[in-house]
Design a protein around this motif. Structure first.
Motif, PDB file in Angstrom:
ATOM      1  N   ILE A 144     -17.080   4.962  12.503  1.00 12.02           N
ATOM      2  CA  ILE A 144     -15.875   4.653  11.732  1.00 12.02           C
ATOM      3  C   ILE A 144     -15.693   3.143  11.609  1.00 12.02           C
ATOM      4  N   ASP A 145     -16.029   2.403  12.652  1.00 11.41           N
ATOM      5  CA  ASP A 145     -15.938   0.936  12.579  1.00 11.41           C
ATOM      6  C   ASP A 145     -16.843   0.387  11.492  1.00 11.41           C
ATOM      7  N   GLN A 146     -17.984   1.063  11.262  1.00 10.00           N
ATOM      8  CA  GLN A 146     -18.925   0.588  10.254  1.00 10.00           C
ATOM      9  C   GLN A 146     -18.547   1.020   8.847  1.00 10.00           C
ATOM     10  N   THR A 147     -17.558   1.894   8.737  1.00 11.16           N
ATOM     11  CA  THR A 147     -17.167   2.399   7.424  1.00 11.16           C
ATOM     12  C   THR A 147     -16.654   1.261   6.548  1.00 11.16           C
ATOM     13  N   SER A 148     -17.210   1.166   5.368  1.00 14.23           N
ATOM     14  CA  SER A 148     -16.804   0.103   4.444  1.00 14.23           C
ATOM     15  C   SER A 148     -15.594   0.575   3.647  1.00 14.23           C
ATOM     16  N   ARG A 149     -14.491  -0.132   3.823  1.00 13.72           N
ATOM     17  CA  ARG A 149     -13.281   0.188   3.063  1.00 13.72           C
ATOM     18  C   ARG A 149     -12.936  -1.038   2.219  1.00 13.72           C
ATOM     19  N   HIS A 150     -13.436  -1.041   0.996  1.00 15.11           N
ATOM     20  CA  HIS A 150     -13.268  -2.209   0.141  1.00 15.11           C
ATOM     21  C   HIS A 150     -11.950  -2.181  -0.634  1.00 15.11           C
ATOM     22  N   HIS A 151     -11.285  -1.035  -0.655  1.00 18.28           N
ATOM     23  CA  HIS A 151     -10.116  -0.893  -1.527  1.00 18.28           C
ATOM     24  C   HIS A 151      -8.949  -0.337  -0.720  1.00 18.28           C
ATOM     25  N   GLU A 152      -7.891  -1.126  -0.585  1.00 20.60           N
ATOM     26  CA  GLU A 152      -6.685  -0.701   0.121  1.00 20.60           C
ATOM     27  C   GLU A 152      -5.482  -0.867  -0.793  1.00 20.60           C
ATOM     28  N   ALA A 153      -4.557   0.060  -0.714  1.00 25.26           N
ATOM     29  CA  ALA A 153      -3.339  -0.004  -1.523  1.00 25.26           C
ATOM     30  C   ALA A 153      -2.225   0.720  -0.795  1.00 25.26           C
ATOM     31  N   THR A 154      -1.005   0.266  -1.008  1.00 26.74           N
ATOM     32  CA  THR A 154       0.157   0.930  -0.417  1.00 26.74           C
ATOM     33  C   THR A 154       0.624   2.053  -1.327  1.00 26.74           C
ATOM     34  N   CYS A 155       1.443   2.910  -0.763  1.00 24.65           N
ATOM     35  CA  CYS A 155       2.040   3.990  -1.566  1.00 24.65           C
ATOM     36  C   CYS A 155       2.860   3.409  -2.711  1.00 24.65           C
ATOM     37  N   ASP A 156       3.638   2.358  -2.423  1.00 25.31           N
ATOM     38  CA  ASP A 156       4.480   1.763  -3.469  1.00 25.31           C
ATOM     39  C   ASP A 156       3.645   1.173  -4.593  1.00 25.31           C
ATOM     40  N   GLU A 157       2.496   0.558  -4.261  1.00 28.46           N
ATOM     41  CA  GLU A 157       1.619   0.022  -5.305  1.00 28.46           C
ATOM     42  C   GLU A 157       1.178   1.135  -6.246  1.00 28.46           C
ATOM     43  N   PHE A 158       0.796   2.278  -5.665  1.00 31.87           N
ATOM     44  CA  PHE A 158       0.391   3.398  -6.525  1.00 31.87           C
ATOM     45  C   PHE A 158       1.561   3.902  -7.363  1.00 31.87           C
ATOM     46  N   LEU A 159       2.722   4.097  -6.740  1.00 30.45           N
ATOM     47  CA  LEU A 159       3.872   4.649  -7.457  1.00 30.45           C
ATOM     48  C   LEU A 159       4.342   3.726  -8.569  1.00 30.45           C
ATOM     49  N   ASP A 160       4.038   2.428  -8.465  1.00 30.98           N
ATOM     50  CA  ASP A 160       4.420   1.465  -9.504  1.00 30.98           C
ATOM     51  C   ASP A 160       3.361   1.328 -10.591  1.00 30.98           C
ATOM     52  N   HIS A 161       2.213   2.002 -10.436  1.00 30.26           N
ATOM     53  CA  HIS A 161       1.114   1.815 -11.390  1.00 30.26           C
ATOM     54  C   HIS A 161       1.444   2.489 -12.714  1.00 30.26           C
ATOM     55  N   CYS A 162       1.263   1.751 -13.805  1.00 29.03           N
ATOM     56  CA  CYS A 162       1.706   2.235 -15.117  1.00 29.03           C
ATOM     57  C   CYS A 162       0.874   3.416 -15.617  1.00 29.03           C
ATOM     58  N   ASP A 163      -0.358   3.591 -15.135  1.00 26.48           N
ATOM     59  CA  ASP A 163      -1.209   4.668 -15.632  1.00 26.48           C
ATOM     60  C   ASP A 163      -1.065   5.963 -14.835  1.00 26.48           C
ATOM     61  N   ALA A 164      -0.230   5.945 -13.808  1.00 26.33           N
ATOM     62  CA  ALA A 164      -0.008   7.158 -13.016  1.00 26.33           C
ATOM     63  C   ALA A 164       1.231   7.873 -13.547  1.00 26.33           C
ATOM     64  N   ASN A 165       1.041   9.085 -14.098  1.00 26.91           N
ATOM     65  CA  ASN A 165       2.190   9.805 -14.644  1.00 26.91           C
ATOM     66  C   ASN A 165       2.973  10.507 -13.537  1.00 26.91           C
ATOM     67  N   SER A 166       4.065  11.125 -13.945  1.00 32.17           N
ATOM     68  CA  SER A 166       4.978  11.710 -12.953  1.00 32.17           C
ATOM     69  C   SER A 166       4.320  12.833 -12.166  1.00 32.17           C
ATOM     70  N   LEU A 167       3.447  13.620 -12.817  1.00 25.15           N
ATOM     71  CA  LEU A 167       2.787  14.720 -12.115  1.00 25.15           C
ATOM     72  C   LEU A 167       1.931  14.194 -10.968  1.00 25.15           C
ATOM     73  N   ILE A 168       1.169  13.139 -11.230  1.00 23.85           N
ATOM     74  CA  ILE A 168       0.278  12.606 -10.201  1.00 23.85           C
ATOM     75  C   ILE A 168       1.092  11.984  -9.073  1.00 23.85           C
ATOM     76  N   LYS A 169       2.151  11.250  -9.432  1.00 25.92           N
ATOM     77  CA  LYS A 169       3.007  10.655  -8.408  1.00 25.92           C
ATOM     78  C   LYS A 169       3.684  11.739  -7.568  1.00 25.92           C
ATOM     79  N   ASP A 170       4.165  12.783  -8.246  1.00 25.94           N
ATOM     80  CA  ASP A 170       4.846  13.858  -7.518  1.00 25.94           C
ATOM     81  C   ASP A 170       3.878  14.588  -6.586  1.00 25.94           C
ATOM     82  N   THR A 171       2.642  14.779  -7.040  1.00 23.23           N
ATOM     83  CA  THR A 171       1.649  15.455  -6.210  1.00 23.23           C
ATOM     84  C   THR A 171       1.337  14.633  -4.966  1.00 23.23           C
ATOM     85  N   TYR A 172       1.155  13.326  -5.150  1.00 26.47           N
ATOM     86  CA  TYR A 172       0.831  12.489  -3.996  1.00 26.47           C
ATOM     87  C   TYR A 172       2.013  12.416  -3.033  1.00 26.47           C
ATOM     88  N   THR A 173       3.229  12.286  -3.562  1.00 28.24           N
ATOM     89  CA  THR A 173       4.405  12.250  -2.697  1.00 28.24           C
ATOM     90  C   THR A 173       4.524  13.545  -1.894  1.00 28.24           C
TER      91      THR A 173
END
Length: 636
Positions: free
Chosen positions: A221-250
Motif C-alpha cells: 500500500i505504501d508503494q501504491t501510486s496515488r497521483h490524483h486526490e480530491a475532496t468531496c466538496d471539490e467533486f460536488l462543486d464540479h460543473c460537469d457532475a450532474n445531480s444524479l452523480i452527486k446524489d449517488t456519491y453522497t
C-alpha cells in the motif's frame, strides 16, 4: 496461522481506477489465491492489475455482444440476462473459474467489468459451489475522472457517467449476496480498520493476521501510486457532475452497509430515465467513441483538460492562455466559455467572468449547467434579479437538480420574497432530503417567517444528517429562544461553541441568552469573548454595554456604548443606548446630542423621541431651577 479468509471466495467490484487493484493485492497477501493468467503490469498500473487476462477477454466479448464496451456507460439492455448470447458466456465463466484457481476457497477474482456483468459470474460461482463475498471499491468520482483522463483522455462528463453506471449496477446486482463497501481513501490511510469493518459487515470472523503478511500489505500500500486526490466538496462543486452523480456519491459515502435500498432504487430509476430520454435506442451510446482516436483530437482534449487542471492548481493565468487558444479552435463550445468564466472570476475580473458566462448560456441554450453557472455567478456578485432569471431557465431545462433550487431559494430570500424562497427550499428538500445544508436553509427561512415549530423540526433534521456543523446548533438555539425554552436554547448555543470556540456570533448568542436569563456575569464573559474574536461588530459592544450598565459599572458601560457608535455612526440604536446611559449618568447635554442623532437617523421609532423629549424637559427644568435659585439682580 489462519487469517479468516482462507475459505472465502472474493469478488472485487467497482469502477475502473477506484482502487480495485490494491484491494485485490492486499487480499492476496492475506491469503486469497490470485488467478493463474495474470495480466502484466502496465505504465498506468506498474505494480500490477492482479486480474486475469482471460476473464477480461471473456467480459469484453460479452459486452461487445450486448452492444457495449467497458467505457460505454449506457445501461445494459433490460432483458440482457435472458439473451441467447449470454447463456454460452455463463458456461465459459464456470470453466474459467475451474482453470484459473486451484482451490475452492480462499480466492479473489477482480475485473471492474464484473460490476456490470455480475449475474453471469454469480451463476458461475454458485455452479462451482462457491458463495462469493462482494467487496465494492469506492473512490471519489473526481479522482476517478482525473485518473481516467490521464490514462485514456476521457473527459469529466464521460468519466462521471461511467462511475455512476458501475456503482449503481454493482449495487443492484449484489443484493442478496454478502457485500461491503471499501472506501479507497480510508483503505490507503488504514487498510486494517477498513478491511476489518468490511469483514465484520459480511460476517467473516477476523483473526490475527501474521506479522509478515501485515508488513507485506503495508509495503504494497505504501508503494501504491496515488497521483490524483480530491475532496468531496471539490467533486460536488464540479460543473460537469450532474445531480444524479452527486446524489449517488453522497448516498454511498454515508451508507457503508448499503442498507438504504429504496434510495438506490430511486437513484437507479433516475439513471435509467435519463438515458431513456437522451438515448432510447438499444445500441451503444457512442460515448466510447469520444475517446481520442487521432492525434489531433487527443491534443485538443489534452489542452482543454490541462487548462482545467491549471485552474485547479492555482495557475489561472496559464489556464487563461490555454483556454483562449482552445477558444480560437472551438469558438462555439459553451464549455470553453464557461471554463474561461471560472478562470476570470479566479483572477478577479468579474465583468469578463459574467460576459463569458452569458456567452456560454447563449451557446448552450439547451443545456442546464451553463445557465446554472451564470445564475451562480450573478448571485455571488450581487445581481440577484438577473440570477433568478438564469436559475429559472436552468430549472426549466432540468428540474431535478437540488442545488439549483437551493440557490434559487437563496436568491429569492435576498430579493425579500420569503414565501417564494420557502417554496424553492421545500423543492430542494423534496429532491434530496439527505442534504443537511438544504434542510438548514429551509429551517432558517421558516424561523424568519415566524413558523417556529416547523423550523425546529427541519433544523433538527439537518443536525441528524450532520451533527458537526455549529451553525445548525445556533439556528436551533434561536428557535428554542423564540419558544421560551431557555435552558434548551442555552444548551444548543453551548454545543455550537463546543464544536467551534472561535465563532464570535455563537459566543454573542450565548451571551444574549444568559443575559435574558439574568446570568449577567456569564453573559459578560461571553460578550467579551465575542469581542476578542471580532471587535468590529457594533452589536457586540452594545450587548456588553447593557450588562455593564445592569451591573452599575456606568463608566465601562458608556465606554462600550461609545465604541458601538464609533463602529456604526449610522446606527440609531447605538446612539439611543448611549443617550439613555448618559442621561442616567447625569450628562444631559451629551445625552440630548446622542438621542437627537438617533431621531435624525430614524424618526419613526417612538422611544427615541420620547427619550429625547424627556432629556430636553430635564434640561429645561434644570434651567428653571437655576433661575429660581439665582438671587435677584442687585442683591449680593
Amino acid at each position: 496461522m489462519e487469517t479468516g479468509i482462507e475459505n472465502e471466495a472474493f469478488l472485487v467490484l467497482g469502477m475502473h481506477r477506484s482502487g480495485t487493484s490494491v484491494l485485490t493485492r492486499t487480499l492476496n497477501i492475506l491469503g486469497a489465491q490470485l488467478p493463474h493468467n495474470l495480466m502484466r503490469p502496465a505504465k498506468d498500473n506498474p505494480l500490477g492489475f492482479w486480474e486475469s487476462g482471460t476473464v477480461m477477454t471473456l467480459n469484453d466479448r460479452l459486452l461487445f455482444l450486448l452492444n457495449r464496451s467497458w467505457d460505454d456507460p449506457k445501461p445494459l439492455p433490460t432483458e440482457w440476462k435472458r439473451s441467447p448470447d449470454v447463456i454460452p458466456a455463463i458456461d465459459d465463466a464456470q470453466r474459467l473459474l475451474c482453470s484459473e484457481f486451484d482451490v475452492a476457497g480462499g480466492l479473489v477474482l477482480k475485473d471492474p467489468r464484473i460490476s456490470r456483468l455480475l449475474p453471469v459470474w454469480r451463476h458461475a460461482f454458485l455452479s462451482n459451489g462457491l458463495s462469493p463475498v462482494c467487496l465494492i471499491a469506492c473512490r471519489n468520482p473526481l479522482e476517478v475522472y482525473r485518473s481516467l483522463n490521464a490514462r485514456n483522455g476521457i473527459d469529466a462528463e464521460h468519466a462521471f457517467s461511467l462511475w455512476v453506471s458501475y456503482v449503481l449496477e454493482a449495487e443492484i446486482e449484489t443484493r442478496g449476496m454478502r457485500r461491503a463497501l471499501v472506501h479507497y481513501d480510508q483503505f490507503l490511510n488504514n487498510w486494517r480498520d477498513e478491511l476489518s469493518h468490511a469483514f465484520t459487515s459480511v460476517g467473516i470472523a477476523i483473526h490475527q493476521w501474521p506479522d509478515d503478511a501485515r508488513a507485506r500489505a503495508d509495503a504494497a500500500i505504501d508503494q501504491t501510486s496515488r497521483h490524483h486526490e480530491a475532496t468531496c466538496d471539490e467533486f460536488l462543486d464540479h460543473c460537469d457532475a450532474n445531480s444524479l452523480i452527486k446524489d449517488t456519491y453522497t448516498t454511498i459515502r454515508f451508507d457503508d452497509a448499503l442498507e438504504h435500498t429504496e434510495r438506490f432504487d430511486e437513484l437507479r430509476q433516475r439513471w435509467r430515465a435519463n438515458w431513456e430520454a437522451a438515448d432510447p435506442n438499444p445500441m451503444t451510446s457512442g460515448l466510447h467513441h469520444v475517446m481520442p482516436n487521432s492525434r489531433a483530437l487527443r491534443d485538443a482534449r489534452h489542452l482543454r483538460e490541462v487548462s482545467s487542471l491549471l485552474k485547479f492548481s492555482g495557475e489561472p493565468d496559464e489556464a487563461d492562455g490555454a483556454l483562449r487558444e482552445q477558444l480560437l479552435l472551438n469558438p462555439g463550445d459553451p464549455a470553453i466559455h464557461q471554463a474561461l468564466s471560472r478562470v476570470m472570476e479566479q483572477l478577479g475580473r468579474v465583468g469578463e467572468a459574467i460576459d463569458f458566462a452569458r456567452a456560454a448560456a447563449e451557446l448552450g441554450a439547451d443545456l442546464s449547467h451553463p445557465t446554472h453557472h451564470l445564475g451562480t455567478l450573478l448571485a455571488r456578485h450581487g445581481q440577484p434579479a438577473e440570477a433568478e432569471l438564469a436559475l429559472r431557465k436552468s430549472i426549466k431545462l432540468v428540474d431535478d437538480v437540488a442545488a439549483v433550487h437551493n440557490l434559487l431559494s437563496q436568491v429569492l430570500n435576498q430579493l425579500g420574497r420569503t414565501e417564494d424562497a420557502i417554496a424553492a427550499a421545500r423543492k430542494t428538500v423534496e429532491l434530496d432530503p439527505a442534504l443537511p445544508l438544504a434542510q438548514h436553509h429551509l429551517g432558517v427561512l421558516l424561523e424568519q417567517s415566524g413558523v417556529y415549530g416547523e423550523a425546529e423540526t427541519v433544523i433538527r433534521t439537518s443536525i441528524a444528517l450532520n451533527g458537526r456543523v455549529p451553525d445548525f446548533y445556533q439556528s436551533l438555539s434561536r428557535v428554542l429562544w423564540h419558544a421560551g425554552r431557555m435552558d434548551e436554547a442555552i444548551a444548543a448555543a453551548r454545543k455550537a461553541i463546543e464544536l467551534d470556540p472561535d465563532l464570535p456570533h455563537a459566543q454573542h448568542l450565548l451571551g444574549a441568552l444568559l443575559e435574558q436569563s439574568a446570568a449577567f456575569d456569564e453573559a459578560e464573559t461571553a460578550f467579551r469573548k465575542s469581542i476578542a474574536l471580532n471587535g468590529e461588530v457594533p452589536g457586540f459592544h452594545q450587548s456588553l454595554s447593557r450588562v455593564l450598565w445592569h451591573a452599575g459599572r456606568m463608566n465601562e458601560a458608556i465606554a462600550a456604548a461609545r465604541k458601538a457608535v464609533d463602529l456604526a455612526p449610522n446606527l440609531p440604536l447605538a446612539y439611543y443606548l448611549l443617550g439613555v446611559q448618559l442621561e442616567q449618568y447625569g450628562a444631559l447635554d451629551e445625552a440630548e446630542g446622542a438621542l437627537k442623532m438617533a431621531v435624525e437617523l430614524d424618526g419613526e421609532v417612538s422611544r427615541y423621541k420620547l427619550a429625547m423629549n424627556r432629556v430636553r424637559k430635564r434640561l429645561v427644568d434644570d434651567l428653571d431651577r437655576i433661575d429660581t435659585e439665582r438671587p435677584p439682580v442687585g442683591e449680593a
